[in-house]
Design a protein around this motif. Structure first.
Motif: not given
Length: 116
Positions: A37-49, A61-74
């Protein structure tokens, strides 16, 4: 998974609430469903965004979609915990200890060697 990429695999595992170090033969049926489900949701959201984003704005725009990637310490946008990172020789992965590992911070072998 081959072809997903480091950034989106971090995001998919976070969405599925799976530890990055879970062995494939240890994933139960419920976790497989969450991962699918996560694969389907995340890739669909990325494609749409990214669908109509001009080429010069794709990276931002891609960076704005990240919840954890490249956000260590945040702050994790889901639970408010601090996003952590495990580094390897030529790459790293980010995850939320609270959402993905039951609050346990994973060992970063590169840093562990320096601290000995």
């Amino acid at each position: 998974m081959a072809g997903i990429g480091n950034a989106w695999s971090d995001e998919i595992l976070h969405r599925a609430k799976l530890t990055p170090f879970v062995a494939a033969n240890k994933v139960d049926t419920i976790q497989v469903g969450a991962l699918y489900q996560a694969v389907q949701e995340v890739l669909a959201e990325v494609r749409e965004a990214l669908a109509n984003v001009p080429l010069e704005r794709i990276k931002a725009t891609k960076k704005s979609l990240f919840s954890v990637h490249d956000r260590a310490g945040q702050v994790c946008p889901v639970c408010g915990a601090t996003v952590a990172e495990v580094s390897y020789v030529d790459r790293s992965m980010q995850y939320c200890p609270s959402c993905q590992t039951g609050g346990k911070k994973l060992s970063d072998r590169r840093m562990d060697r320096l601290l000995k």
